[in-house]
Design a protein around this motif. Structure first.
Motif, PDB file in Angstrom:
ATOM      1  N   MET A 155       0.832  -1.191   0.000  1.00  0.00           N
ATOM      2  CA  MET A 155       0.000   0.000   0.000  1.00  0.00           C
ATOM      3  C   MET A 155       0.869   1.244   0.000  1.00  0.00           C
ATOM      4  O   MET A 155       1.832   1.324   0.741  1.00  0.00           O
ATOM      5  N   THR A 156       0.454   2.185  -0.796  1.00  0.00           N
ATOM      6  CA  THR A 156       1.181   3.443  -0.851  1.00  0.00           C
ATOM      7  C   THR A 156       0.512   4.467   0.066  1.00  0.00           C
ATOM      8  O   THR A 156      -0.616   4.274   0.526  1.00  0.00           O
ATOM      9  N   ILE A 157       1.215   5.547   0.299  1.00  0.00           N
ATOM     10  CA  ILE A 157       0.667   6.627   1.121  1.00  0.00           C
ATOM     11  C   ILE A 157      -0.592   7.193   0.479  1.00  0.00           C
ATOM     12  O   ILE A 157      -1.571   7.495   1.167  1.00  0.00           O
ATOM     13  N   GLU A 158      -0.589   7.305  -0.853  1.00  0.00           N
ATOM     14  CA  GLU A 158      -1.755   7.847  -1.551  1.00  0.00           C
ATOM     15  C   GLU A 158      -2.980   6.959  -1.362  1.00  0.00           C
ATOM     16  O   GLU A 158      -4.094   7.458  -1.163  1.00  0.00           O
ATOM     17  N   SER A 159      -2.803   5.640  -1.406  1.00  0.00           N
ATOM     18  CA  SER A 159      -3.956   4.751  -1.245  1.00  0.00           C
ATOM     19  C   SER A 159      -4.471   4.769   0.188  1.00  0.00           C
ATOM     20  O   SER A 159      -5.673   4.675   0.427  1.00  0.00           O
ATOM     21  N   ILE A 160      -3.572   4.909   1.153  1.00  0.00           N
ATOM     22  CA  ILE A 160      -3.998   4.986   2.555  1.00  0.00           C
ATOM     23  C   ILE A 160      -4.754   6.284   2.806  1.00  0.00           C
ATOM     24  O   ILE A 160      -5.822   6.283   3.430  1.00  0.00           O
ATOM     25  N   LEU A 161      -4.226   7.388   2.300  1.00  0.00           N
ATOM     26  CA  LEU A 161      -4.922   8.673   2.462  1.00  0.00           C
ATOM     27  C   LEU A 161      -6.258   8.677   1.732  1.00  0.00           C
ATOM     28  O   LEU A 161      -7.246   9.216   2.230  1.00  0.00           O
ATOM     29  N   GLY A 162      -6.293   8.056   0.563  1.00  0.00           N
ATOM     30  CA  GLY A 162      -7.547   7.949  -0.176  1.00  0.00           C
ATOM     31  C   GLY A 162      -8.583   7.151   0.587  1.00  0.00           C
ATOM     32  O   GLY A 162      -9.762   7.512   0.627  1.00  0.00           O
ATOM     33  N   ALA A 163      -8.144   6.052   1.216  1.00  0.00           N
ATOM     34  CA  ALA A 163      -9.068   5.230   2.007  1.00  0.00           C
ATOM     35  C   ALA A 163      -9.606   6.009   3.201  1.00  0.00           C
ATOM     36  O   ALA A 163     -10.783   5.892   3.553  1.00  0.00           O
ATOM     37  N   ILE A 164      -8.763   6.826   3.811  1.00  0.00           N
ATOM     38  CA  ILE A 164      -9.205   7.633   4.956  1.00  0.00           C
ATOM     39  C   ILE A 164     -10.230   8.673   4.512  1.00  0.00           C
ATOM     40  O   ILE A 164     -11.272   8.846   5.158  1.00  0.00           O
ATOM     41  N   VAL A 165      -9.971   9.332   3.409  1.00  0.00           N
ATOM     42  CA  VAL A 165     -10.901  10.362   2.917  1.00  0.00           C
ATOM     43  C   VAL A 165     -12.224   9.727   2.500  1.00  0.00           C
ATOM     44  O   VAL A 165     -13.304  10.215   2.879  1.00  0.00           O
ATOM     45  N   ILE A 166     -12.159   8.639   1.747  1.00  0.00           N
ATOM     46  CA  ILE A 166     -13.392   7.965   1.315  1.00  0.00           C
ATOM     47  C   ILE A 166     -14.152   7.430   2.517  1.00  0.00           C
ATOM     48  O   ILE A 166     -15.377   7.545   2.603  1.00  0.00           O
ATOM     49  N   GLY A 167     -13.434   6.857   3.477  1.00  0.00           N
ATOM     50  CA  GLY A 167     -14.079   6.364   4.690  1.00  0.00           C
ATOM     51  C   GLY A 167     -14.752   7.468   5.478  1.00  0.00           C
ATOM     52  O   GLY A 167     -15.844   7.288   6.023  1.00  0.00           O
ATOM     53  N   ALA A 168     -14.114   8.630   5.531  1.00  0.00           N
ATOM     54  CA  ALA A 168     -14.716   9.763   6.239  1.00  0.00           C
ATOM     55  C   ALA A 168     -16.009  10.198   5.567  1.00  0.00           C
ATOM     56  O   ALA A 168     -17.023  10.443   6.234  1.00  0.00           O
ATOM     57  N   VAL A 169     -15.989  10.272   4.257  1.00  0.00           N
ATOM     58  CA  VAL A 169     -17.195  10.660   3.513  1.00  0.00           C
ATOM     59  C   VAL A 169     -18.298   9.618   3.707  1.00  0.00           C
ATOM     60  O   VAL A 169     -19.463   9.960   3.943  1.00  0.00           O
ATOM     61  N   ILE A 170     -17.936   8.350   3.659  1.00  0.00           N
ATOM     62  CA  ILE A 170     -18.921   7.280   3.838  1.00  0.00           C
ATOM     63  C   ILE A 170     -19.509   7.321   5.245  1.00  0.00           C
ATOM     64  O   ILE A 170     -20.708   7.127   5.441  1.00  0.00           O
TER      65      ILE A 170
END
Length: 88
Positions: free
Chosen positions: A1-16
């Protein structure tokens, strides 16, 4: 996992998490941070379930996976709000 994918998961999770909180009727007595944490967990579990069920990954938005994630967020926010309410 890259930093971008981890940050993306956090942002998407927050929105969800926020969407799950908005779809749940009534007022929930949980804070924004806890809502975001529930959303992140729901996003991860929803993705895992979608992969197990064989939902195809597309180039665009995976609507079936997104619906699973939001449904899990609604359930998660409801459970956490209920548990927090019963403690008080």
């Amino acid at each position: 996992m890259t930093i971008e994918s981890i940050l993306g998961a956090i942002v998407i999770g927050a929105v969800i998490g926020v969407i799950g909180c908005l779809l749940l009727p009534g007022r929930q007595a949980i804070g924004l941070i806890l809502t975001i944490v529930v959303g992140i967990v729901a996003a991860l579990i929803g993705t895992a379930i979608a992969q197990v069920l064989g939902v195809a990954t597309t180039d665009g938005i995976d609507w079936i996976e997104l619906v699973m994630q939001v449904a899990l967020a609604v359930v998660g926010v409801g459970l956490v709000a209920g548990l927090k309410r019963s403690r008080v």
